[in-house]
Design a protein around this motif. Structure first.
Motif, mmCIF file in Angstrom:
data_model
loop_
_atom_site.group_PDB
_atom_site.id
_atom_site.type_symbol
_atom_site.label_atom_id
_atom_site.label_comp_id
_atom_site.label_asym_id
_atom_site.label_seq_id
_atom_site.Cartn_x
_atom_site.Cartn_y
_atom_site.Cartn_z
ATOM 1 N N LEU A 138 0.831 -1.203 0.000
ATOM 2 C CA LEU A 138 0.000 0.000 0.000
ATOM 3 C C LEU A 138 0.866 1.252 0.000
ATOM 4 O O LEU A 138 0.576 2.225 -0.724
ATOM 5 C CB LEU A 138 -0.932 0.001 1.215
ATOM 6 N N ASP A 139 1.945 1.238 0.804
ATOM 7 C CA ASP A 139 2.870 2.376 0.844
ATOM 8 C C ASP A 139 3.521 2.605 -0.517
ATOM 9 O O ASP A 139 3.621 3.745 -0.991
ATOM 10 C CB ASP A 139 3.950 2.157 1.901
ATOM 11 N N LEU A 140 3.975 1.524 -1.152
ATOM 12 C CA LEU A 140 4.604 1.634 -2.459
ATOM 13 C C LEU A 140 3.631 2.168 -3.507
ATOM 14 O O LEU A 140 3.993 2.996 -4.344
ATOM 15 C CB LEU A 140 5.157 0.275 -2.905
ATOM 16 N N THR A 141 2.400 1.688 -3.446
ATOM 17 C CA THR A 141 1.375 2.166 -4.372
ATOM 18 C C THR A 141 1.096 3.652 -4.157
ATOM 19 O O THR A 141 0.930 4.415 -5.119
ATOM 20 C CB THR A 141 0.069 1.362 -4.185
ATOM 21 N N LEU A 142 1.058 4.053 -2.890
ATOM 22 C CA LEU A 142 0.832 5.460 -2.562
ATOM 23 C C LEU A 142 1.971 6.329 -3.072
ATOM 24 O O LEU A 142 1.731 7.403 -3.647
ATOM 25 C CB LEU A 142 0.679 5.622 -1.048
ATOM 26 N N VAL A 143 3.219 5.882 -2.867
ATOM 27 C CA VAL A 143 4.379 6.627 -3.361
ATOM 28 C C VAL A 143 4.313 6.770 -4.876
ATOM 29 O O VAL A 143 4.552 7.850 -5.428
ATOM 30 C CB VAL A 143 5.692 5.931 -2.943
ATOM 31 N N PHE A 144 3.975 5.682 -5.557
ATOM 32 C CA PHE A 144 3.883 5.695 -7.017
ATOM 33 C C PHE A 144 2.821 6.694 -7.480
ATOM 34 O O PHE A 144 3.043 7.488 -8.408
ATOM 35 C CB PHE A 144 3.540 4.292 -7.518
ATOM 36 N N GLY A 145 1.654 6.687 -6.831
ATOM 37 C CA GLY A 145 0.581 7.609 -7.192
ATOM 38 C C GLY A 145 0.951 9.059 -6.936
ATOM 39 O O GLY A 145 0.646 9.936 -7.753
ATOM 40 N N LEU A 146 1.609 9.325 -5.813
ATOM 41 C CA LEU A 146 2.022 10.690 -5.478
ATOM 42 C C LEU A 146 3.067 11.212 -6.463
ATOM 43 O O LEU A 146 3.060 12.393 -6.819
ATOM 44 C CB LEU A 146 2.569 10.738 -4.051
ATOM 45 N N VAL A 147 3.965 10.326 -6.889
ATOM 46 C CA VAL A 147 4.995 10.710 -7.854
ATOM 47 C C VAL A 147 4.351 11.143 -9.171
ATOM 48 O O VAL A 147 4.703 12.184 -9.748
ATOM 49 C CB VAL A 147 5.976 9.541 -8.091
ATOM 50 N N ILE A 148 3.391 10.352 -9.654
ATOM 51 C CA ILE A 148 2.700 10.683 -10.908
ATOM 52 C C ILE A 148 1.926 11.987 -10.760
ATOM 53 O O ILE A 148 1.947 12.852 -11.655
ATOM 54 C CB ILE A 148 1.753 9.540 -11.320
ATOM 55 N N ALA A 149 1.233 12.152 -9.639
ATOM 56 C CA ALA A 149 0.463 13.372 -9.399
ATOM 57 C C ALA A 149 1.371 14.600 -9.354
ATOM 58 O O ALA A 149 1.035 15.657 -9.916
ATOM 59 C CB ALA A 149 -0.315 13.242 -8.093
ATOM 60 N N LEU A 150 2.529 14.462 -8.710
ATOM 61 C CA LEU A 150 3.476 15.581 -8.612
ATOM 62 C C LEU A 150 4.005 15.962 -9.989
ATOM 63 O O LEU A 150 4.087 17.149 -10.332
ATOM 64 C CB LEU A 150 4.629 15.203 -7.684
ATOM 65 N N LEU A 151 4.362 14.957 -10.796
ATOM 66 C CA LEU A 151 4.875 15.208 -12.137
ATOM 67 C C LEU A 151 3.854 15.955 -12.997
ATOM 68 O O LEU A 151 4.181 16.981 -13.627
ATOM 69 C CB LEU A 151 5.266 13.889 -12.807
ATOM 70 N N PHE A 152 2.607 15.487 -13.016
ATOM 71 C CA PHE A 152 1.593 16.110 -13.856
ATOM 72 C C PHE A 152 1.198 17.496 -13.339
ATOM 73 O O PHE A 152 0.875 18.388 -14.133
ATOM 74 C CB PHE A 152 0.355 15.211 -13.949
ATOM 75 N N THR A 153 1.223 17.680 -12.021
ATOM 76 C CA THR A 153 0.896 18.990 -11.458
ATOM 77 C C THR A 153 1.916 20.033 -11.895
ATOM 78 O O THR A 153 1.561 21.128 -12.353
ATOM 79 C CB THR A 153 0.845 18.926 -9.919
ATOM 80 N N VAL A 154 3.191 19.702 -11.756
ATOM 81 C CA VAL A 154 4.255 20.626 -12.154
ATOM 82 C C VAL A 154 4.218 20.872 -13.663
ATOM 83 O O VAL A 154 4.352 22.014 -14.124
ATOM 84 C CB VAL A 154 5.637 20.090 -11.733
ATOM 85 N N TYR A 155 4.013 19.819 -14.438
ATOM 86 C CA TYR A 155 3.954 19.935 -15.901
ATOM 87 C C TYR A 155 2.823 20.879 -16.329
ATOM 88 O O TYR A 155 3.006 21.728 -17.207
ATOM 89 C CB TYR A 155 3.741 18.546 -16.516
ATOM 90 N N THR A 156 1.672 20.746 -15.669
ATOM 91 C CA THR A 156 0.514 21.583 -16.000
ATOM 92 C C THR A 156 0.742 23.035 -15.603
ATOM 93 O O THR A 156 0.420 23.957 -16.367
ATOM 94 C CB THR A 156 -0.746 21.040 -15.299
#
Length: 321
Positions: A228-246
């Motif tokens: 669950l922790d690994l999945t959360l880290v993976f999701g947060l990483v993707i969210a951070l990347l797309f937020t900054v990109y946008t």
């Protein structure tokens, strides 16, 4: 459209798997001088980087100051500030460790090679990409320790700025300066064997990753990290990347950047360097209990940024000019 998984991402996965089954060769006291070998390897990485650095290309990108400010502010301000928003929700020691890992990743400079390559594939402003990716590493030597040290001091961890900056100067600036000073003799040779030098860079990074995860597996550090922790880290990483990109895309549009400059801003401003991350990690976190988890978000981010940005670059490459 057919996509291939980056070979370096596969190599990272293979290295972590190898460390899991054979951690005894990567720990201190194993008999193999892995710390010395990796230190020499990093010195050579930045030495060859200095040999390849083109002063003419750097000069050509100096005049586009709005683009440069946007990229550097995104790299060293926007990323950390977004992570900082979640600090009030950190309560336990485990949450503190993971949050610090994200802050460390967010405070890192942009990567050089993949930024320039992706901008080139997408037909963006390549000289500006070279300038920003190169200058980012220099700025990061000052800024990254400041961000990390600000919160490590609050946790009571030992954080000696003078020792850290001395190590960064000896480990990064000295070999780069040495490489630049010897360009007359080795510049063309370094460019000729650029592909082989890139393989060498990645090999050194894999060595540090093996050492880090070997110590973690040997000491059962990841026993507390759930799926669950690994999945959360993976999701947060993707969210951070797309937020900054946008956000970068929105600002670039308001500044009326042309398409080439917007591509460069979004591609360079969303990158984080695994090369700088591994050497900073060795210096900044050698005396902390959280050290074994620090590289986890960065390695996931590295894989995600290569995969997602390569897809975007491929689509942009087909646009009409």
């Amino acid at each position: 459209m057919k996509f291939k998984i980056d070979r370096f991402v596969l190599a990272i996965i293979a290295t972590i798997t190898f460390a899991y089954f054979f951690p005894q060769w990567g720990i201190e006291g194993s008999g193999f001088p892995i710390s010395i070998v990796s230190s020499i390897g990093f010195f050579l990485i930045f030495f060859f980087y200095g040999l390849k650095l083109s002063p003419q290309q750097i000069k050509s990108g100096l005049y586009n100051w709005k683009l440069h400010i946007l990229v550097q502010c995104s790299t060293f301000l926007l990323f950390p500030l977004l992570v900082l928003l979640f600090y009030p929700f950190v309560h336990t020691e485990e949450q503190q460790n993971f949050w610090m890992a994200f802050l460390f990743m967010a405070a890192l400079p942009s990567t050089v090679s993949s930024s320039v390559v992706m901008v080139s594939v997408a037909r963006g402003n390549v000289p500006a990409a070279i300038f920003n990716a190169s200058i980012s590493g220099i700025i990061g030597i000052l800024i990254t320790p400041l961000w990390v040290g600000l919160f490590m001091e609050q946790t009571g961890a030992e954080f000696d700025y003078s020792s850290i900056y001395l190590n960064l100067i000896l480990g990064i600036i000295l070999p780069v300066v040495l490489g630049v000073s010897l360009q007359k003799f080795g510049h063309e040779l370094a460019l000729k064997y650029s592909k082989q030098l890139s393989t060498f860079d990645k090999s050194v990074i894999l060595l540090v990753i093996y050492k880090s995860f070997s110590e973690s597996f040997y000491n059962n550090v990841f026993s507390s990290v759930s799926i669950l922790d690994l999945t959360l880290v993976f999701g947060l990483v993707i969210a951070l990347l797309f937020t900054v990109y946008t956000i970068i895309g929105f600002i670039a549009t308001r500044f009326k950047f042309n398409t080439e400059d917007r591509i460069t801003a979004q591609f360079c401003g969303t990158k984080k360097s695994l090369v700088h991350g591994t050497i900073f990690y060795k210096i900044l976190f050698k005396n902390t209990s959280a050290s074994s988890l620090i590289l986890l978000p960065l390695m996931i981010f590295h894989a995600v940024q290569i995969f997602i940005i390569s897809i975007i670059a491929s689509k942009l490459a087909k646009r009409e000019v």
